[in-house]
Motif scaffolding. Structure first.
Motif, PDB file in Angstrom:
ATOM      1  N   UNK A  57      36.627  -2.126 -31.946  1.00 14.02           N
ATOM      2  CA  UNK A  57      35.599  -2.309 -30.915  1.00 14.02           C
ATOM      3  C   UNK A  57      34.395  -1.408 -31.187  1.00 14.02           C
ATOM      4  N   UNK A  58      33.205  -1.798 -30.669  1.00 12.74           N
ATOM      5  CA  UNK A  58      32.047  -0.906 -30.799  1.00 12.74           C
ATOM      6  C   UNK A  58      32.226   0.342 -29.929  1.00 12.74           C
ATOM      7  N   UNK A  59      31.533   1.458 -30.268  1.00 11.71           N
ATOM      8  CA  UNK A  59      31.618   2.641 -29.412  1.00 11.71           C
ATOM      9  C   UNK A  59      30.861   2.428 -28.098  1.00 11.71           C
ATOM     10  N   UNK A  60      31.097   3.217 -27.065  1.00 16.73           N
ATOM     11  CA  UNK A  60      32.114   4.269 -26.987  1.00 16.73           C
ATOM     12  C   UNK A  60      33.517   3.682 -26.842  1.00 16.73           C
ATOM     13  N   UNK A  61      34.464   4.299 -27.568  1.00  9.59           N
ATOM     14  CA  UNK A  61      35.826   3.759 -27.515  1.00  9.59           C
ATOM     15  C   UNK A  61      36.876   4.813 -27.240  1.00  9.59           C
ATOM     16  N   UNK A  62      36.413   6.010 -26.874  1.00 11.76           N
ATOM     17  CA  UNK A  62      37.339   7.067 -26.459  1.00 11.76           C
ATOM     18  C   UNK A  62      36.738   7.792 -25.258  1.00 11.76           C
ATOM     19  N   UNK A  63      37.531   8.053 -24.258  1.00 13.23           N
ATOM     20  CA  UNK A  63      37.097   8.808 -23.074  1.00 13.23           C
ATOM     21  C   UNK A  63      38.168   9.845 -22.771  1.00 13.23           C
ATOM     22  N   UNK A  64      37.736  11.089 -22.522  1.00 10.44           N
ATOM     23  CA  UNK A  64      38.700  12.103 -22.145  1.00 10.44           C
ATOM     24  C   UNK A  64      39.086  11.894 -20.682  1.00 10.44           C
ATOM     25  N   UNK A  65      40.326  12.125 -20.352  1.00 13.66           N
ATOM     26  CA  UNK A  65      40.795  12.006 -18.960  1.00 13.66           C
ATOM     27  C   UNK A  65      41.583  13.278 -18.648  1.00 13.66           C
ATOM     28  N   UNK A  66      41.853  13.531 -17.350  1.00 16.27           N
ATOM     29  CA  UNK A  66      42.691  14.693 -17.047  1.00 16.27           C
ATOM     30  C   UNK A  66      44.051  14.502 -17.737  1.00 16.27           C
ATOM     31  N   UNK A  67      44.454  15.458 -18.553  1.00 19.54           N
ATOM     32  CA  UNK A  67      45.758  15.416 -19.235  1.00 19.54           C
ATOM     33  C   UNK A  67      45.955  14.195 -20.121  1.00 19.54           C
ATOM     34  N   UNK A  68      44.890  13.764 -20.784  1.00 23.22           N
ATOM     35  CA  UNK A  68      45.078  12.653 -21.711  1.00 23.22           C
ATOM     36  C   UNK A  68      43.766  12.052 -22.158  1.00 23.22           C
ATOM     37  N   UNK A  69      43.846  10.857 -22.702  1.00 24.35           N
ATOM     38  CA  UNK A  69      42.648  10.161 -23.164  1.00 24.35           C
ATOM     39  C   UNK A  69      42.824   8.665 -23.001  1.00 24.35           C
ATOM     40  N   UNK A  70      41.681   7.992 -22.849  1.00 26.79           N
ATOM     41  CA  UNK A  70      41.670   6.529 -22.837  1.00 26.79           C
ATOM     42  C   UNK A  70      41.087   6.103 -24.171  1.00 26.79           C
ATOM     43  N   UNK A  71      41.730   5.144 -24.858  1.00 23.22           N
ATOM     44  CA  UNK A  71      41.121   4.653 -26.092  1.00 23.22           C
ATOM     45  C   UNK A  71      41.074   3.143 -26.095  1.00 23.22           C
ATOM     46  N   UNK A  72      40.028   2.651 -26.716  1.00 22.70           N
ATOM     47  CA  UNK A  72      39.912   1.209 -26.948  1.00 22.70           C
ATOM     48  C   UNK A  72      39.394   1.040 -28.370  1.00 22.70           C
ATOM     49  N   UNK A  73      40.193   1.571 -29.314  1.00 25.19           N
ATOM     50  CA  UNK A  73      39.795   1.522 -30.726  1.00 25.19           C
ATOM     51  C   UNK A  73      39.739   0.065 -31.191  1.00 25.19           C
ATOM     52  N   UNK A  74      40.640  -0.760 -30.652  1.00 31.67           N
ATOM     53  CA  UNK A  74      40.633  -2.170 -31.030  1.00 31.67           C
ATOM     54  C   UNK A  74      41.315  -2.428 -32.361  1.00 31.67           C
TER      55      UNK A  74
END
Ligand SMILES: Cc1cc2nc3c(=O)[nH]c(=O)nc-3n(C[C@H](O)[C@H](O)[C@H](O)COP(=O)(O)O)c2cc1C
Length: 311
Positions: A57-74
């Motif tokens: 996927x195009x960026x942004x594809x990573x977001x920091x979250x409390x105690x973890x991360x969200x990714x949509x690298x694809x």
């Protein structure tokens, strides 16, 4: 000090210790060579491989979250050809045990990948990532369902991979279901040698200044310590329901986390996005498990598996 037997048999794959890495968080192994000798892991699990290279996927594809991360690298990856030609030689030269994670859009894609990997010595076990869009779902273009959410499709995909290879086949399932034992039992019924639990939990984040989703893909997969209790419960449920072993992952940051999963019934564990914070997290986890066994007079790691005490 007495030696501890750390060797386990994960559905026919012999691992010298119960620790591998989670697909997509460790590249193809060589990326971590500056931090430790990756052949000391029980196995190296490589990034999902598809028949053709994917740019994701195009960026942004990573977001920091409390105690973890969200990714949509694809599922960005080099594709099977480049893997076999350019990535595999390093892993073979280092004598790593290799779990090749595969991804496609039909049972035939998975079968073709498994067949090639076995024919060209590209893997010691196959992990089929079934968190792929369900092509029979008319909603799929709007974030529809995943194959792993449909037990009858888990059967179709698992049978296709099993028919294509004699290597141990692990079926990687999604936690985005009400009852993990349904797809897990479907995988077992179709001949899987183990199940891998869990992939990421689907989530989203919104930037309140722009009012836009923070991931270009709108939704992404949550990983890290935030998901550990969910993963642990699912592993516990699956381990009690299945005859085949469970490879556990989800928020494992250290040996203590990994031991919780072993006690809950996992035969082996995978360290995922913890490697982004500490590149040596996986090997430190393996070392910590050994220390724990020594400290508690456990001569064989297998004694620990499923040994949670519930009165
Ligand atoms: C950046 C990133 C990329 C991932 N890519 C893949 C992938 O290609 N194939 C797959 O089966 N799982 C993939 N996953 C899921 C992980 O293998 C693992 O199941 C999940 O992150 C939970 O473990 P953790 O909380 O320890 O990271 C990815 C996870 C992350 C964070």
């Amino acid at each position: 000090m007495t030696t501890v037997n750390l060797q386990i048999d994960l559905g026919g794959l012999i691992m010298k210790n119960p620790v591998t890495v989670a697909s997509g968080t460790f590249g193809y192994g060589a990326e971590y060579a500056d931090y430790f000798d990756v052949s000391r892991l029980g196995a190296v699990t490589v990034k999902s491989l598809s028949l053709e290279p994917r740019s994701g996927n195009p960026p942004p594809r990573i977001v920091e979250t409390p105690a973890g991360m969200l990714n949509a690298i694809g599922l960005q990856n080099v594709g099977i050809d480049v893997y076999l030609k350019e990535k595999l030689p390093y892993l073979r030269e280092k004598k790593c045990v290799i779990i090749a994670n595969i991804y496609g859009s039909s049972p035939d894609d998975y079968a073709a990948l498994a067949q090639r990997l076995e024919a060209e010595g590209g893997a010691d076990a196959i992990e089929a990532n079934l968190s792929c869009p369900n092509v029979h779902d008319a909603q799929q273009t709007r974030g529809g369902s995943l194959v792993a959410q449909h037990p009858e499709q888990v059967v179709r995909y698992t049978e296709a991979v099993k028919a294509a290879t004699t290597l141990p086949v692990f079926i990687k399932l999604s936690p985005n279901v009400a009852d993990i034992t349904a797809p897990a039992l479907a995988a077992q019924e179709a001949g899987a040698d183990a199940v891998s639990l869990i992939n990421t939990l689907i989530g989203m984040a919104i930037d309140t200044e722009t009012r836009k989703p923070r991931l270009s893909n709108i939704v992404g997969g949550l990983s890290g310590p935030a998901i550990r209790p969910v993963a642990l419960k699912m592993v516990w449920d699956a381990a009690r329901a299945l005859r085949i072993p469970v490879l556990a992952m989800g928020g494992i940051m250290c040996a203590d986390d990994a031991i919780q999963f072993l006690l809950a019934g996992a035969r082996a564990v995978a360290v995922g996005c913890a490697s982004f914070r500490r590149p040596d997290a996986a090997i430190k986890t393996a070392q910590g498990i050994e220390l724990y066994c020594r400290k508690h007079g456990i001569a064989d790691i297998n004694e620990l598996i499923g040994a949670v005490e519930i009165s």
